[in-house]
Design a protein around this motif. Structure first.
Motif, PDB file in Angstrom:
ATOM      1  N   LEU A  32      36.631  51.975  31.726  1.00 10.08           N
ATOM      2  CA  LEU A  32      37.817  51.458  31.048  1.00 10.08           C
ATOM      3  C   LEU A  32      38.472  52.504  30.150  1.00 10.08           C
ATOM      4  N   ASN A  33      37.766  53.598  29.873  1.00  5.91           N
ATOM      5  CA  ASN A  33      38.385  54.696  29.137  1.00  5.91           C
ATOM      6  C   ASN A  33      39.236  55.574  30.058  1.00  5.91           C
ATOM      7  N   ARG A  34      38.998  55.435  31.371  1.00  4.78           N
ATOM      8  CA  ARG A  34      39.788  56.151  32.373  1.00  4.78           C
ATOM      9  C   ARG A  34      40.121  55.174  33.501  1.00  4.78           C
ATOM     10  N   PRO A  35      40.969  54.194  33.207  1.00  2.00           N
ATOM     11  CA  PRO A  35      41.195  53.108  34.172  1.00  2.00           C
ATOM     12  C   PRO A  35      41.830  53.545  35.485  1.00  2.00           C
ATOM     13  N   ASP A  36      42.478  54.696  35.502  1.00  8.81           N
ATOM     14  CA  ASP A  36      43.101  55.161  36.744  1.00  8.81           C
ATOM     15  C   ASP A  36      42.139  55.953  37.617  1.00  8.81           C
ATOM     16  N   ALA A  37      40.943  56.249  37.106  1.00  8.70           N
ATOM     17  CA  ALA A  37      39.951  56.990  37.882  1.00  8.70           C
ATOM     18  C   ALA A  37      39.315  56.075  38.926  1.00  8.70           C
ATOM     19  N   PRO A  38      38.906  56.621  40.073  1.00 13.90           N
ATOM     20  CA  PRO A  38      38.238  55.799  41.095  1.00 13.90           C
ATOM     21  C   PRO A  38      36.947  55.218  40.521  1.00 13.90           C
ATOM     22  N   PRO A  39      36.620  53.981  40.901  1.00 17.08           N
ATOM     23  CA  PRO A  39      35.387  53.373  40.386  1.00 17.08           C
ATOM     24  C   PRO A  39      34.159  53.929  41.090  1.00 17.08           C
ATOM     25  N   ARG A  40      33.026  53.776  40.469  1.00 23.92           N
ATOM     26  CA  ARG A  40      31.770  54.052  41.145  1.00 23.92           C
ATOM     27  C   ARG A  40      31.450  52.844  42.024  1.00 23.92           C
ATOM     28  N   GLU A  41      30.982  53.088  43.241  1.00 23.89           N
ATOM     29  CA  GLU A  41      30.743  52.001  44.177  1.00 23.89           C
ATOM     30  C   GLU A  41      29.290  51.972  44.616  1.00 23.89           C
ATOM     31  N   VAL A  42      28.741  50.755  44.648  1.00 20.97           N
ATOM     32  CA  VAL A  42      27.371  50.526  45.121  1.00 20.97           C
ATOM     33  C   VAL A  42      27.466  49.488  46.231  1.00 20.97           C
ATOM     34  N   ASP A  43      27.205  49.909  47.479  1.00 23.09           N
ATOM     35  CA  ASP A  43      27.503  49.034  48.626  1.00 23.09           C
ATOM     36  C   ASP A  43      26.257  48.592  49.382  1.00 23.09           C
ATOM     37  N   LYS A  44      25.206  48.241  48.635  1.00 25.03           N
ATOM     38  CA  LYS A  44      23.950  47.849  49.283  1.00 25.03           C
ATOM     39  C   LYS A  44      23.711  46.340  49.275  1.00 25.03           C
ATOM     40  N   SER A  45      24.702  45.564  48.889  1.00 31.34           N
ATOM     41  CA  SER A  45      24.485  44.125  48.770  1.00 31.34           C
ATOM     42  C   SER A  45      24.384  43.474  50.150  1.00 31.34           C
ATOM     43  N   PRO A  46      23.370  42.624  50.370  1.00 33.93           N
ATOM     44  CA  PRO A  46      23.173  42.007  51.682  1.00 33.93           C
ATOM     45  C   PRO A  46      24.089  40.826  51.962  1.00 33.93           C
ATOM     46  N   GLY A  47      24.773  40.334  50.939  1.00 32.25           N
ATOM     47  CA  GLY A  47      25.649  39.183  51.125  1.00 32.25           C
ATOM     48  C   GLY A  47      26.799  39.241  50.138  1.00 32.25           C
ATOM     49  N   SER A  48      27.666  38.260  50.210  1.00 34.17           N
ATOM     50  CA  SER A  48      28.776  38.154  49.278  1.00 34.17           C
ATOM     51  C   SER A  48      28.231  38.049  47.847  1.00 34.17           C
ATOM     52  N   ILE A  49      28.802  38.834  46.942  1.00 38.17           N
ATOM     53  CA  ILE A  49      28.303  38.878  45.565  1.00 38.17           C
ATOM     54  C   ILE A  49      28.926  37.743  44.770  1.00 38.17           C
ATOM     55  N   ARG A  50      28.079  36.922  44.142  1.00 46.57           N
ATOM     56  CA  ARG A  50      28.570  35.747  43.419  1.00 46.57           C
ATOM     57  C   ARG A  50      28.526  35.915  41.910  1.00 46.57           C
ATOM     58  N   THR A  51      27.525  36.617  41.396  1.00 50.97           N
ATOM     59  CA  THR A  51      27.450  36.840  39.947  1.00 50.97           C
ATOM     60  C   THR A  51      26.967  38.260  39.683  1.00 50.97           C
ATOM     61  N   VAL A  52      27.402  38.833  38.569  1.00 48.91           N
ATOM     62  CA  VAL A  52      26.914  40.138  38.116  1.00 48.91           C
ATOM     63  C   VAL A  52      26.643  40.074  36.616  1.00 48.91           C
ATOM     64  N   ALA A  53      25.715  40.908  36.169  1.00 49.26           N
ATOM     65  CA  ALA A  53      25.403  40.978  34.742  1.00 49.26           C
ATOM     66  C   ALA A  53      24.769  42.331  34.453  1.00 49.26           C
ATOM     67  N   TRP A  54      24.862  42.745  33.201  1.00 46.79           N
ATOM     68  CA  TRP A  54      24.237  43.978  32.733  1.00 46.79           C
ATOM     69  C   TRP A  54      22.937  43.627  32.011  1.00 46.79           C
ATOM     70  N   LEU A  55      21.933  44.483  32.184  1.00 51.55           N
ATOM     71  CA  LEU A  55      20.643  44.320  31.510  1.00 51.55           C
ATOM     72  C   LEU A  55      20.233  45.639  30.870  1.00 51.55           C
ATOM     73  N   HIS A  56      19.283  45.545  29.949  1.00 54.30           N
ATOM     74  CA  HIS A  56      18.617  46.731  29.385  1.00 54.30           C
ATOM     75  C   HIS A  56      19.617  47.748  28.836  1.00 54.30           C
TER      76      HIS A  56
END
Length: 322
Positions: free
Chosen positions: A131-155
């Motif tokens: 969010l400090n560089r909103p025009d920069a490309p996002p980092r992508e993680v494409d290992k999900s086996p199904g449609s993603i329904r919820t996300v959260a941050w931990l630790h």
């Protein structure tokens, strides 16, 4: 046996379509706030204590499936069926940025330090936006086996939790102190140790449930809502139902405790939000060690967290790696 009084909730109108997500901010110097997502494409911000409407975020062109506030309740985020996630100024209601996706965005979450936004959806890909560089490309993680329904941050933002399913009725919530993950998978509500990912408790539900939330102060009760239109309150230790609140006229899609645990909110297919007061805990409940008992937090590095909790996936790809 003493007859229980019927709970009278605060009823919040305003949405013209089903309410599908709710999110409480932490307590801020200005109080705490409640944001709601609805299929009417217009997230709404409310006073978390009174339910009074503060404002509506206008700009999406499709159903809004997810919404959240940052730690200071200064910015809001929303994920939509219009293939976008948007960042909003929570004070003015202005759209600050729109992140385009290639399919429906089902979920979004601010990092604890407020610098990152995590999104997921039908593309089966996690995206991390700076969010400090909103025009920069996002980092992508494409290992999900199904449609993603919820996300959260931990630790402290070092670990990502995502739930993946191609069917409805799955939710996940990280407890306010970061020690427990509460999941609802339709037939049961489960509590997991957020540090080692072991199963702590599992309770079968009396109906198909879509959402559950753990009381944040004592951890001695939890709520669940689903297809039977009721908001159920259960004892954390035994799984026994304490009470059930009737009032919605459609299935309950989301339930959340307020940050102090004095009330909880439910959102429904009927387009309303209802805020219920938590009945006072008994002396025995207060003395018992709840889920949020005296045990301290255990820090777990991101490299130890590459495990899977049934349909709930833990990514060790923390934002500071790679």
């Amino acid at each position: 046996m003493e007859k229980r009084k019927v709970a009278i909730p605060l009823v919040c109108h305003g949405h013209s379509r089903p309410v599908v997500d709710l999110f409480y901010s932490p307590v801020t110097p200005d109080g705490f706030f409640l944001i709601s997502a609805s299929k009417d494409a217009s997230p709404m911000l409310r006073n978390g204590e009174t339910g009074d409407w503060i404002g509506t975020f206008e700009g999406h062109k499709g159903a809004v499936w997810s919404c959240c506030l940052d730690t200071n309740a200064l910015r809001a985020a929303s994920g939509s069926a219009d293939f976008s996630a948007k960042i909003w100024d929570a004070l003015t209601g202005d759209e600050l940025h729109s992140f385009e996706h290639k399919h429906i965005v089902r979920t979004c979450a601010f990092s604890e330090d407020t610098h990152l936004l995590l999104t997921g959806g039908v593309e089966k890909m996690l995206r991390i936006f700076n969010l400090n560089r909103p025009d920069a490309p996002p980092r992508e993680v494409d290992k999900s086996p199904g449609s993603i329904r919820t996300v959260a941050w931990l630790h402290s933002d070092q670990t990502i939790l995502s739930s993946c399913t191609d069917i409805g009725g799955v939710s996940a919530e990280v407890s306010q102190d970061g020690r427990y993950i509460t999941t609802a998978d339709g037939s049961s509500v489960k509590f997991w140790d957020a540090n080692h990912f072991g199963l702590v408790k599992s309770y079968n539900m009396p109906c198909t449930v879509e959402s559950a939330s753990l009381e944040p102060k004592f951890g001695n009760r939890f709520i669940a809502g689903g297809e039977d239109l009721w908001v159920h309150v259960f004892d954390f230790h035994s799984g026994e139902q304490i009470t059930c609140n009737k009032g919605h006229h459609g299935p309950v899609h989301c339930v959340r405790f307020s940050p102090m645990g004095k009330s909880y909110a439910s959102g429904s297919e009927d387009g309303t939000i209802r805020i219920w007061q938590t009945s006072p805990a008994t002396a025995d409940e207060n003395e018992a060690t709840g889920a949020n008992g005296a045990a301290g937090k255990v820090k777990v590095g991101a490299n130890e967290a590459a495990r899977k909790i049934e349909g709930f996936h833990i990514s060790k790809d923390g934002p500071n790696e790679g």
